[in-house]
Design a protein around this motif. Structure first.
Motif, PDB file in Angstrom:
ATOM      1  N   TRP A  30      12.596  24.174 -59.997  1.00  0.00           N
ATOM      2  CA  TRP A  30      13.096  25.553 -60.011  1.00  0.00           C
ATOM      3  C   TRP A  30      13.743  25.900 -58.677  1.00  0.00           C
ATOM      4  N   ILE A  31      13.091  25.529 -57.583  1.00  0.00           N
ATOM      5  CA  ILE A  31      13.608  25.855 -56.252  1.00  0.00           C
ATOM      6  C   ILE A  31      14.955  25.181 -56.018  1.00  0.00           C
ATOM      7  N   LEU A  32      15.068  23.903 -56.361  1.00  0.00           N
ATOM      8  CA  LEU A  32      16.330  23.180 -56.175  1.00  0.00           C
ATOM      9  C   LEU A  32      17.461  23.797 -56.995  1.00  0.00           C
ATOM     10  N   LEU A  36      20.625  25.869 -55.460  1.00  0.00           N
ATOM     11  CA  LEU A  36      21.970  25.346 -55.708  1.00  0.00           C
ATOM     12  C   LEU A  36      22.857  26.421 -56.311  1.00  0.00           C
ATOM     13  N   TYR A  37      22.330  27.187 -57.249  1.00  0.00           N
ATOM     14  CA  TYR A  37      23.108  28.262 -57.867  1.00  0.00           C
ATOM     15  C   TYR A  37      23.502  29.318 -56.835  1.00  0.00           C
ATOM     16  N   ILE A  38      22.565  29.685 -55.977  1.00  0.00           N
ATOM     17  CA  ILE A  38      22.858  30.668 -54.933  1.00  0.00           C
ATOM     18  C   ILE A  38      23.914  30.126 -53.980  1.00  0.00           C
ATOM     19  N   TRP A  39      23.823  28.842 -53.631  1.00  0.00           N
ATOM     20  CA  TRP A  39      24.810  28.222 -52.748  1.00  0.00           C
ATOM     21  C   TRP A  39      26.196  28.262 -53.364  1.00  0.00           C
ATOM     22  N   ALA A  70      28.028  21.269 -52.332  1.00  0.00           N
ATOM     23  CA  ALA A  70      27.536  21.604 -53.671  1.00  0.00           C
ATOM     24  C   ALA A  70      27.505  20.375 -54.574  1.00  0.00           C
ATOM     25  N   ILE A  71      28.480  19.495 -54.443  1.00  0.00           N
ATOM     26  CA  ILE A  71      28.488  18.274 -55.258  1.00  0.00           C
ATOM     27  C   ILE A  71      27.319  17.371 -54.872  1.00  0.00           C
ATOM     28  N   ALA A  72      27.089  17.214 -53.582  1.00  0.00           N
ATOM     29  CA  ALA A  72      25.955  16.395 -53.139  1.00  0.00           C
ATOM     30  C   ALA A  72      24.630  17.011 -53.580  1.00  0.00           C
ATOM     31  N   TRP A  73      24.504  18.312 -53.426  1.00  0.00           N
ATOM     32  CA  TRP A  73      23.290  19.025 -53.808  1.00  0.00           C
ATOM     33  C   TRP A  73      23.079  18.949 -55.322  1.00  0.00           C
ATOM     34  N   ALA A  74      24.162  19.043 -56.091  1.00  0.00           N
ATOM     35  CA  ALA A  74      24.053  18.948 -57.552  1.00  0.00           C
ATOM     36  C   ALA A  74      23.583  17.567 -57.971  1.00  0.00           C
ATOM     37  N   PHE A  75      24.049  16.526 -57.289  1.00  0.00           N
ATOM     38  CA  PHE A  75      23.595  15.175 -57.614  1.00  0.00           C
ATOM     39  C   PHE A  75      22.105  15.021 -57.325  1.00  0.00           C
ATOM     40  N   ILE A  76      21.656  15.559 -56.199  1.00  0.00           N
ATOM     41  CA  ILE A  76      20.235  15.485 -55.857  1.00  0.00           C
ATOM     42  C   ILE A  76      19.400  16.249 -56.885  1.00  0.00           C
TER      43      ILE A  76
END
Length: 94
Positions: A30-32, A36-39, A70-76
């Protein structure tokens, strides 16, 4: 345009919560996803504000910075939620 942006962000947030309710099993999922959405929302608003204020260099650099992170964070996040890198069981291979 700002009102439309806020409505789209709200609708996206509700949709993400409905999706996470079925998918996320741990608290850090949930936190991730929410962070990510807020970012992504912050990045879009940063680029929008700078482009309407004729700060094109800041908008261009901000778009690249927010986009790459955002792309890197989305992959994680996808890897943590199990959408990327899932190994098949022996039953599924046969």
């Amino acid at each position: 345009m700002g009102t439309l942006y806020l409505l789209l962000c709200g609708a996206g947030f509700v949709g993400m919560l409905l999706f996470l309710r079925k998918t996320a099993t741990r608290w850090y999922h949930w936190i991730l996803a929410i962070s990510l959405y807020i970012w992504i929302c912050l990045g879009i608003s940063f680029v929008y504000i700078n482009s309407t204020g004729y700060h094109h260099q800041a908008a261009r650099v901000g778009a690249m910075f927010f986009g790459i992170t955002a792309i890197a964070w989305a992959f994680i996040t996808a890897r943590t939620l199990g959408f990327v890198g899932k190994k098949k069981n022996m039953q599924e291979q046969i």
